[in-house]
Design a protein around this motif. Structure first.
Motif, PDB file in Angstrom:
ATOM      1  N   ARG A  32     -30.420  28.470  22.146  1.00 18.11           N
ATOM      2  CA  ARG A  32     -30.460  28.390  20.689  1.00 18.11           C
ATOM      3  C   ARG A  32     -29.696  29.577  20.097  1.00 18.11           C
ATOM      4  O   ARG A  32     -29.370  30.541  20.775  1.00 18.11           O
ATOM      5  CB  ARG A  32     -31.895  28.368  20.169  1.00 18.11           C
ATOM      6  CG  ARG A  32     -32.793  27.267  20.723  1.00 18.11           C
ATOM      7  CD  ARG A  32     -32.241  25.885  20.421  1.00 18.11           C
ATOM      8  NE  ARG A  32     -33.098  24.765  20.771  1.00 18.11           N
ATOM      9  CZ  ARG A  32     -33.295  24.285  21.973  1.00 18.11           C
ATOM     10  NH1 ARG A  32     -32.773  24.859  23.017  1.00 18.11           N
ATOM     11  NH2 ARG A  32     -34.043  23.220  22.170  1.00 18.11           N
ATOM     12  N   TYR A  33     -29.453  29.510  18.824  1.00 20.67           N
ATOM     13  CA  TYR A  33     -28.652  30.483  18.086  1.00 20.67           C
ATOM     14  C   TYR A  33     -28.979  31.934  18.439  1.00 20.67           C
ATOM     15  O   TYR A  33     -28.094  32.717  18.757  1.00 20.67           O
ATOM     16  CB  TYR A  33     -28.846  30.226  16.599  1.00 20.67           C
ATOM     17  CG  TYR A  33     -27.993  31.043  15.667  1.00 20.67           C
ATOM     18  CD1 TYR A  33     -26.723  31.478  16.022  1.00 20.67           C
ATOM     19  CD2 TYR A  33     -28.464  31.366  14.410  1.00 20.67           C
ATOM     20  CE1 TYR A  33     -25.947  32.211  15.142  1.00 20.67           C
ATOM     21  CE2 TYR A  33     -27.691  32.097  13.520  1.00 20.67           C
ATOM     22  CZ  TYR A  33     -26.439  32.515  13.899  1.00 20.67           C
ATOM     23  OH  TYR A  33     -25.676  33.233  13.033  1.00 20.67           O
ATOM     24  N   ASP A  34     -30.254  32.293  18.410  1.00 24.72           N
ATOM     25  CA  ASP A  34     -30.641  33.694  18.639  1.00 24.72           C
ATOM     26  C   ASP A  34     -30.422  34.162  20.073  1.00 24.72           C
ATOM     27  O   ASP A  34     -30.461  35.353  20.348  1.00 24.72           O
ATOM     28  CB  ASP A  34     -32.110  33.903  18.271  1.00 24.72           C
ATOM     29  CG  ASP A  34     -32.367  33.737  16.785  1.00 24.72           C
ATOM     30  OD1 ASP A  34     -31.422  33.937  15.982  1.00 24.72           O
ATOM     31  OD2 ASP A  34     -33.506  33.396  16.417  1.00 24.72           O
ATOM     32  N   GLU A  56     -24.022  30.540   8.261  1.00 22.39           N
ATOM     33  CA  GLU A  56     -25.466  30.675   8.069  1.00 22.39           C
ATOM     34  C   GLU A  56     -25.899  30.174   6.693  1.00 22.39           C
ATOM     35  O   GLU A  56     -27.029  29.745   6.504  1.00 22.39           O
ATOM     36  CB  GLU A  56     -25.897  32.125   8.277  1.00 22.39           C
ATOM     37  CG  GLU A  56     -25.780  32.538   9.726  1.00 22.39           C
ATOM     38  CD  GLU A  56     -26.033  34.010   9.961  1.00 22.39           C
ATOM     39  OE1 GLU A  56     -25.928  34.816   9.016  1.00 22.39           O
ATOM     40  OE2 GLU A  56     -26.320  34.362  11.117  1.00 22.39           O
ATOM     41  N   ARG A  58     -24.479  27.628   5.280  1.00 23.85           N
ATOM     42  CA  ARG A  58     -24.078  26.216   5.258  1.00 23.85           C
ATOM     43  C   ARG A  58     -22.902  25.960   4.323  1.00 23.85           C
ATOM     44  O   ARG A  58     -22.792  24.894   3.715  1.00 23.85           O
ATOM     45  CB  ARG A  58     -25.245  25.307   4.879  1.00 23.85           C
ATOM     46  CG  ARG A  58     -26.355  25.313   5.873  1.00 23.85           C
ATOM     47  CD  ARG A  58     -27.411  24.330   5.483  1.00 23.85           C
ATOM     48  NE  ARG A  58     -28.465  24.324   6.482  1.00 23.85           N
ATOM     49  CZ  ARG A  58     -29.329  23.359   6.610  1.00 23.85           C
ATOM     50  NH1 ARG A  58     -29.286  22.322   5.824  1.00 23.85           N
ATOM     51  NH2 ARG A  58     -30.259  23.422   7.515  1.00 23.85           N
ATOM     52  N   GLU A 131     -28.817  19.025  19.030  1.00 23.53           N
ATOM     53  CA  GLU A 131     -29.529  20.244  18.638  1.00 23.53           C
ATOM     54  C   GLU A 131     -28.918  20.853  17.376  1.00 23.53           C
ATOM     55  O   GLU A 131     -29.629  21.325  16.492  1.00 23.53           O
ATOM     56  CB  GLU A 131     -29.524  21.261  19.777  1.00 23.53           C
ATOM     57  CG  GLU A 131     -30.368  20.872  20.964  1.00 23.53           C
ATOM     58  CD  GLU A 131     -31.848  20.771  20.630  1.00 23.53           C
ATOM     59  OE1 GLU A 131     -32.367  21.630  19.882  1.00 23.53           O
ATOM     60  OE2 GLU A 131     -32.491  19.821  21.117  1.00 23.53           O
ATOM     61  N   VAL A 132     -27.589  20.839  17.300  1.00 27.81           N
ATOM     62  CA  VAL A 132     -26.907  21.355  16.108  1.00 27.81           C
ATOM     63  C   VAL A 132     -27.280  20.525  14.880  1.00 27.81           C
ATOM     64  O   VAL A 132     -27.545  21.067  13.810  1.00 27.81           O
ATOM     65  CB  VAL A 132     -25.370  21.360  16.313  1.00 27.81           C
ATOM     66  CG1 VAL A 132     -24.632  21.554  15.001  1.00 27.81           C
ATOM     67  CG2 VAL A 132     -24.974  22.443  17.295  1.00 27.81           C
ATOM     68  N   LYS A 134     -30.010  18.855  14.374  1.00 31.74           N
ATOM     69  CA  LYS A 134     -31.412  19.100  14.014  1.00 31.74           C
ATOM     70  C   LYS A 134     -31.595  20.431  13.296  1.00 31.74           C
ATOM     71  O   LYS A 134     -32.346  20.531  12.341  1.00 31.74           O
ATOM     72  CB  LYS A 134     -32.295  19.099  15.266  1.00 31.74           C
ATOM     73  CG  LYS A 134     -32.626  17.747  15.798  1.00 31.74           C
ATOM     74  CD  LYS A 134     -33.649  17.894  16.909  1.00 31.74           C
ATOM     75  CE  LYS A 134     -33.153  17.188  18.134  1.00 31.74           C
ATOM     76  NZ  LYS A 134     -33.971  17.396  19.315  1.00 31.74           N
ATOM     77  N   SER A 135     -30.908  21.463  13.786  1.00 27.50           N
ATOM     78  CA  SER A 135     -31.157  22.825  13.299  1.00 27.50           C
ATOM     79  C   SER A 135     -30.120  23.341  12.308  1.00 27.50           C
ATOM     80  O   SER A 135     -30.387  24.313  11.607  1.00 27.50           O
ATOM     81  CB  SER A 135     -31.199  23.791  14.484  1.00 27.50           C
ATOM     82  OG  SER A 135     -29.912  23.899  15.077  1.00 27.50           O
ATOM     83  N   SER A 136     -28.929  22.731  12.270  1.00 26.42           N
ATOM     84  CA  SER A 136     -27.791  23.228  11.484  1.00 26.42           C
ATOM     85  C   SER A 136     -27.385  24.633  11.907  1.00 26.42           C
ATOM     86  O   SER A 136     -26.841  25.396  11.119  1.00 26.42           O
ATOM     87  CB  SER A 136     -28.078  23.198   9.976  1.00 26.42           C
ATOM     88  OG  SER A 136     -28.259  21.872   9.545  1.00 26.42           O
ATOM     89  N   GLU A 137     -27.660  24.968  13.168  1.00 25.60           N
ATOM     90  CA  GLU A 137     -27.324  26.275  13.719  1.00 25.60           C
ATOM     91  C   GLU A 137     -26.556  26.094  15.029  1.00 25.60           C
ATOM     92  O   GLU A 137     -26.671  25.059  15.677  1.00 25.60           O
ATOM     93  CB  GLU A 137     -28.591  27.084  14.000  1.00 25.60           C
ATOM     94  CG  GLU A 137     -29.337  27.493  12.769  1.00 25.60           C
ATOM     95  CD  GLU A 137     -30.547  28.358  13.091  1.00 25.60           C
ATOM     96  OE1 GLU A 137     -30.985  28.401  14.269  1.00 25.60           O
ATOM     97  OE2 GLU A 137     -31.061  28.997  12.165  1.00 25.60           O
ATOM     98  N   THR A 139     -25.521  26.151  18.890  1.00 24.11           N
ATOM     99  CA  THR A 139     -26.212  25.887  20.143  1.00 24.11           C
ATOM    100  C   THR A 139     -25.198  26.088  21.260  1.00 24.11           C
ATOM    101  O   THR A 139     -24.011  25.868  21.065  1.00 24.11           O
ATOM    102  CB  THR A 139     -26.750  24.439  20.171  1.00 24.11           C
ATOM    103  OG1 THR A 139     -27.696  24.273  19.116  1.00 24.11           O
ATOM    104  CG2 THR A 139     -27.425  24.108  21.484  1.00 24.11           C
TER     105      THR A 139
END
Length: 184
Positions: A32-34, A56, A58, A131-132, A134-137, A139
Motif C-alpha cells: 500500500r501507499y505508506d 494526494e 486527487r 487496489e488503486v 478502491k483507495s485512490s492511492e 499501490t
C-alpha cells in the motif's frame, strides 16, 4: 555485464530478456501507499512526481504529466485507461506502453490487459489496479519469476492513479521494473 544497473539490480534490455510467456511467475505481494517508498529508486522517482503534481489531492491528471520529466524511466511507463463495466467491474485499456515493458510483456497498445498471454501477469495487474480504484492511492506489486534457464527475476509495478475533473480515477500510470539480481 549486460543491461544497466538500477540500485543493486541489472535492468533487462531487449538483448538480455526473457518474454513473459516463457517465464513462470510466483505469487505477488501487494504494498500500500505508506509501504512503497524506499523499495525501488524508480518507484520513489514516480511517487515524487505524483505527489508534486497533486496526486494526494486527487488533482493530478494525464495532462499534468510531461514525458520529458519522466525521460529517465520513460521506457518503463504504461498508461492505462480505466473503463467501467458496471458497478464493480472495470477494464484496463493499454493507451501507451514503454519499450522495456513491451519487450518483456509484448506490444499490447490499444488492447485490454486481459489480452496478454501471461495469466499471472493479468491477475497481478488487475489486482494492483483494483487496489488503486478502491483507495485512490498508489499501490505496488512485486512478483518473483524464473526464466526458462531458471534465472531469478523480479517484476515490480507501481500503480499511480490519475484523476478526471471530478476526482475519479480514469487512468492509471504504471511504472514497471523487471530485473535480475546482480551476481555476486
Amino acid at each position: 555485464m549486460f543491461g544497466s544497473k538500477l540500485g543493486n539490480a541489472i535492468v533487462l534490455r531487449p538483448e538480455n530478456q526473457t518474454t513473459s510467456r516463457d517465464a513462470i511467475f510466483g505469487d505477488f505481494k501487494v504494498f500500500r501507499y505508506d509501504d512503497i517508498r524506499g523499495r525501488l529508486p524508480m518507484a520513489d522517482f514516480f511517487l515524487d512526481i505524483w505527489q508534486q503534481k497533486g496526486g494526494e489531492d486527487r488533482t493530478i491528471t494525464r495532462a499534468d504529466l510531461s514525458p520529458m520529466e519522466m525521460k529517465k524511466y520513460l521506457e518503463h511507463v504504461v498508461l492505462l485507461d480505466v473503463t467501467r463495466e458496471g458497478a464493480q467491474d472495470f477494464g484496463l485499456l493499454v493507451r501507451l506502453i514503454g519499450g522495456h515493458v513491451a519487450g518483456f510483456y509484448g506490444e499490447i497498445t490499444g488492447k485490454d490487459v486481459r489480452e496478454m498471454e501471461n495469466n499471472k501477469a493479468i491477475e497481478r495487474i488487475y489486482c494492483g489496479c483494483g487496489e488503486v480504484l478502491k483507495s485512490s492511492e498508489p499501490t505496488m506489486t512485486i512478483a518473483p519469476a524464473f526464466s526458462p534457464d531458471r534465472h531469478y527475476l523480479e517484476a515490480s509495478a507501481l500503480y499511480l492513479p490519475l484523476f478526471d475533473e471530478y476526482g475519479m480515477v480514469n487512468k492509471i500510470m504504471v511504472a514497471v521494473h523487471v530485473s535480475a539480481p546482480q551476481k555476486v
